[in-house]
Design a protein around this motif. Sequence first.
Motif, PDB file in Angstrom:
ATOM      1  N   LEU A 371      -8.571  -6.821 -13.258  1.00  0.00           N
ATOM      2  CA  LEU A 371      -7.533  -5.155 -12.522  1.00  0.00           C
ATOM      3  C   LEU A 371      -8.789  -4.576 -12.320  1.00  0.00           C
ATOM      4  N   THR A 372     -10.007  -4.077 -13.032  1.00  0.00           N
ATOM      5  CA  THR A 372     -10.966  -3.410 -12.796  1.00  0.00           C
ATOM      6  C   THR A 372     -11.610  -3.552 -11.561  1.00  0.00           C
ATOM      7  N   ASN A 373     -12.024  -5.323 -11.259  1.00  0.00           N
ATOM      8  CA  ASN A 373     -12.360  -5.565  -9.683  1.00  0.00           C
ATOM      9  C   ASN A 373     -11.613  -5.624  -8.748  1.00  0.00           C
ATOM     10  N   ILE A 374     -10.082  -5.455  -8.535  1.00  0.00           N
ATOM     11  CA  ILE A 374      -9.519  -4.813  -8.255  1.00  0.00           C
ATOM     12  C   ILE A 374      -9.439  -3.250  -7.574  1.00  0.00           C
ATOM     13  N   MET A 375      -9.262  -2.696  -8.807  1.00  0.00           N
ATOM     14  CA  MET A 375      -9.124  -1.298  -7.990  1.00  0.00           C
ATOM     15  C   MET A 375     -10.666  -0.829  -7.824  1.00  0.00           C
ATOM     16  N   ASP A 376     -11.671  -1.827  -8.750  1.00  0.00           N
ATOM     17  CA  ASP A 376     -13.074  -1.203  -8.180  1.00  0.00           C
ATOM     18  C   ASP A 376     -13.330  -1.247  -6.968  1.00  0.00           C
ATOM     19  N   ASN A 377     -12.671  -2.514  -5.892  1.00  0.00           N
ATOM     20  CA  ASN A 377     -13.049  -2.637  -5.096  1.00  0.00           C
ATOM     21  C   ASN A 377     -11.844  -1.389  -4.128  1.00  0.00           C
ATOM     22  N   SER A 378     -10.779  -1.605  -3.995  1.00  0.00           N
ATOM     23  CA  SER A 378     -10.193  -0.197  -3.292  1.00  0.00           C
ATOM     24  C   SER A 378     -10.275   1.036  -3.497  1.00  0.00           C
ATOM     25  N   ILE A 388      -4.708   5.860  -3.767  1.00  0.00           N
ATOM     26  CA  ILE A 388      -4.923   4.300  -4.072  1.00  0.00           C
ATOM     27  C   ILE A 388      -2.896   4.714  -4.601  1.00  0.00           C
ATOM     28  N   ASP A 389      -2.384   3.974  -4.297  1.00  0.00           N
ATOM     29  CA  ASP A 389      -1.074   3.124  -4.605  1.00  0.00           C
ATOM     30  C   ASP A 389      -1.030   1.993  -5.456  1.00  0.00           C
ATOM     31  N   ILE A 390      -0.586   2.385  -6.682  1.00  0.00           N
ATOM     32  CA  ILE A 390       0.115   1.271  -7.260  1.00  0.00           C
ATOM     33  C   ILE A 390       1.712   0.991  -8.102  1.00  0.00           C
ATOM     34  N   MET A 402       6.381  -8.239  -9.597  1.00  0.00           N
ATOM     35  CA  MET A 402       5.147  -8.275  -8.410  1.00  0.00           C
ATOM     36  C   MET A 402       4.575  -6.651  -8.298  1.00  0.00           C
ATOM     37  N   LEU A 403       2.912  -6.911  -8.770  1.00  0.00           N
ATOM     38  CA  LEU A 403       2.404  -5.564  -8.948  1.00  0.00           C
ATOM     39  C   LEU A 403       1.716  -5.819  -7.570  1.00  0.00           C
ATOM     40  N   LYS A 404       1.627  -4.703  -6.999  1.00  0.00           N
ATOM     41  CA  LYS A 404       0.425  -3.492  -5.885  1.00  0.00           C
ATOM     42  C   LYS A 404      -0.105  -2.550  -5.574  1.00  0.00           C
ATOM     43  N   ILE A 405      -1.031  -3.141  -5.273  1.00  0.00           N
ATOM     44  CA  ILE A 405      -2.422  -2.432  -5.684  1.00  0.00           C
ATOM     45  C   ILE A 405      -3.146  -2.127  -3.783  1.00  0.00           C
ATOM     46  N   LYS A 406      -3.164  -1.169  -3.616  1.00  0.00           N
ATOM     47  CA  LYS A 406      -2.857  -0.018  -2.047  1.00  0.00           C
ATOM     48  C   LYS A 406      -3.628   0.639  -1.815  1.00  0.00           C
ATOM     49  N   ASP A 407      -4.475   0.357  -0.941  1.00  0.00           N
ATOM     50  CA  ASP A 407      -5.488   1.833  -0.249  1.00  0.00           C
ATOM     51  C   ASP A 407      -5.291   2.028   0.655  1.00  0.00           C
ATOM     52  N   ASP A 457      -2.256 -12.662  -3.481  1.00  0.00           N
ATOM     53  CA  ASP A 457      -1.761 -12.666  -1.938  1.00  0.00           C
ATOM     54  C   ASP A 457      -3.203 -10.993  -1.328  1.00  0.00           C
ATOM     55  N   ILE A 458      -3.937 -11.553  -0.556  1.00  0.00           N
ATOM     56  CA  ILE A 458      -4.181 -10.348  -0.309  1.00  0.00           C
ATOM     57  C   ILE A 458      -3.984  -9.809   1.676  1.00  0.00           C
ATOM     58  N   LYS A 459      -3.314  -8.773   1.795  1.00  0.00           N
ATOM     59  CA  LYS A 459      -2.930  -8.534   2.936  1.00  0.00           C
ATOM     60  C   LYS A 459      -4.031  -6.742   3.895  1.00  0.00           C
ATOM     61  N   SER A 460      -3.956  -6.792   4.708  1.00  0.00           N
ATOM     62  CA  SER A 460      -5.043  -6.141   5.293  1.00  0.00           C
ATOM     63  C   SER A 460      -5.775  -6.133   7.256  1.00  0.00           C
ATOM     64  N   GLU A 461      -5.405  -4.681   6.830  1.00  0.00           N
ATOM     65  CA  GLU A 461      -5.453  -4.264   8.726  1.00  0.00           C
ATOM     66  C   GLU A 461      -6.461  -3.218   8.983  1.00  0.00           C
ATOM     67  N   LEU A 462      -7.546  -4.202   9.501  1.00  0.00           N
ATOM     68  CA  LEU A 462      -9.147  -2.926  10.105  1.00  0.00           C
ATOM     69  C   LEU A 462      -8.585  -1.433  10.055  1.00  0.00           C
ATOM     70  N   ASN A 463      -9.097  -0.792   9.503  1.00  0.00           N
ATOM     71  CA  ASN A 463      -9.062   0.730   8.954  1.00  0.00           C
ATOM     72  C   ASN A 463      -7.731   1.416   8.869  1.00  0.00           C
ATOM     73  N   VAL A 464      -6.811   0.630   8.475  1.00  0.00           N
ATOM     74  CA  VAL A 464      -5.299   1.387   7.894  1.00  0.00           C
ATOM     75  C   VAL A 464      -5.167   0.883   6.076  1.00  0.00           C
ATOM     76  N   GLY A 465      -5.950   0.117   5.561  1.00  0.00           N
ATOM     77  CA  GLY A 465      -6.371  -0.582   4.621  1.00  0.00           C
ATOM     78  C   GLY A 465      -5.597  -1.572   3.933  1.00  0.00           C
ATOM     79  N   THR A 466      -5.906  -1.684   2.701  1.00  0.00           N
ATOM     80  CA  THR A 466      -5.662  -3.383   2.221  1.00  0.00           C
ATOM     81  C   THR A 466      -5.148  -3.246   0.905  1.00  0.00           C
TER      82      THR A 466
END
Length: 481
Positions: A371-378, A388-390, A402-407, A457-466
Amino acid sequence: MKFWKKIFLYSLILFLLLFNGGGIILIEKIHSENLNTAIKTLMYKYLNVESVMYLNSDYLMNIEVNSESNMKNWMDIIINGYSVNNVEQYSTELYSMENKEITSDLKEKISGKREEILKAKEDEKSFIIRTINNRKHAFVSSVVNLENRDFKLIISKDIQYVYTERINNYKFFIIIDFIMLIILSIGMYIISKKLTNSLVKLSDVSKDIAKGEYNIRVVESQKNDEIGVLEHNFNFMIDVIENNIEELKYLNESKQRFIDSLNHEIKTPITSIIGYSELLLKNKVSEDIKIKSLEYINSEAKRLETLNSTLLKLTLMREEKQNLKKVNLKDSIINVKNTLIYKMERKNINLNINMEDIDIWIDKGLLEILLTNIMDNSIKASDTNSRIDIEGYYNKDTDEYMLKIKDKGIGIPKEDLDKVLEPFYMVDKARTRKNNGIGLGLSICSEICNINNISLDIKSELNVGTEVILAFNKEHFFNEN
């Protein structure tokens, strides 16, 4: 020998064995029945003659039975008067017990021993078949008593027609056999070629595949037979092989990128350390340059230390036994939030947590590193005054939590998404180095997920978020029972 030739040859051999064997058995059975019929007919004829003789035996009371001429005349009357030998061409012979001929209408001259005469016995009918002038004749003989004198009575008939019929049957069968063999040969040639045509195509395709042409496929037939299943399985096998080859290529490329990145990560700080240390050793430098050089040396040494400890952590993670315990997922996220609060406050990032409460079985230490690595990257990817939404919830369709971390950060280019989990891979190297990163954070996350059977699973869009999605299956759910 080719497979189609084997089918063709074995079919013909099997046909010859079965058809000819069956034909021979049938012809011999017919011959046997015809022969038995001929023998029974001859036996009935003998009994008929014998009965006529006994019925007319009272005439013998008036003649001398010892006179051979008298007996001959009497037999001629019996034979001619009662039509004993009709159109069926039976022959009647009468002999004394001394084997002396009394009368005979046998047209064939017989040389040598007369076994049928010698074997004649009282109260017993002797039967024999013999060849006379290349023709088969059947004989029935026995002893008859007329006015207290014994005579040998022999009835015979030409039964060559029985054997001639068998020969004709064999000739006819050979003609039919030859015609059937020709028809079967043509039919089996067409059938064997057609049946093995798909196998020939499979063989040709396999040769092309052996040359490295993995994009070739067999044209599958619509039939759901063994060949159709084989064609489908063959194409499926090639698909799997092609996917495995692509995966191996990808793994090989990943390994090469890992080696290149590791070499770069080690070489760059070492080059800086050697360069600044040589500067300090060979030249008289000012105090400012000296301090600056020592700061660079210290910074790059710490970078090497971080790299070493991180790689060691990755290695130990695969070997160490997990310490599973009941962990509240929401509490762990709050703990990580408290650890990273200073970074969020520095960029004024707001963290929104909206999740259903759940207890899971997991190694708490590894979970909080994940969790630390994912949130730190966000946090690193997010701009100032961002969010950042969890979100956490139970998915009934998949039976997973399902746990989703979105920035709302810079995002990841599409072409880099499949590589971000590789060690040392950095999407934005300048930004990562600025944040003192070495590109191992997501690799550690991936390894922790693999160890704990967590879907990442990682979903991302450039200049929109991950958006990073973690799926915990039923084996992680805590059950009081």
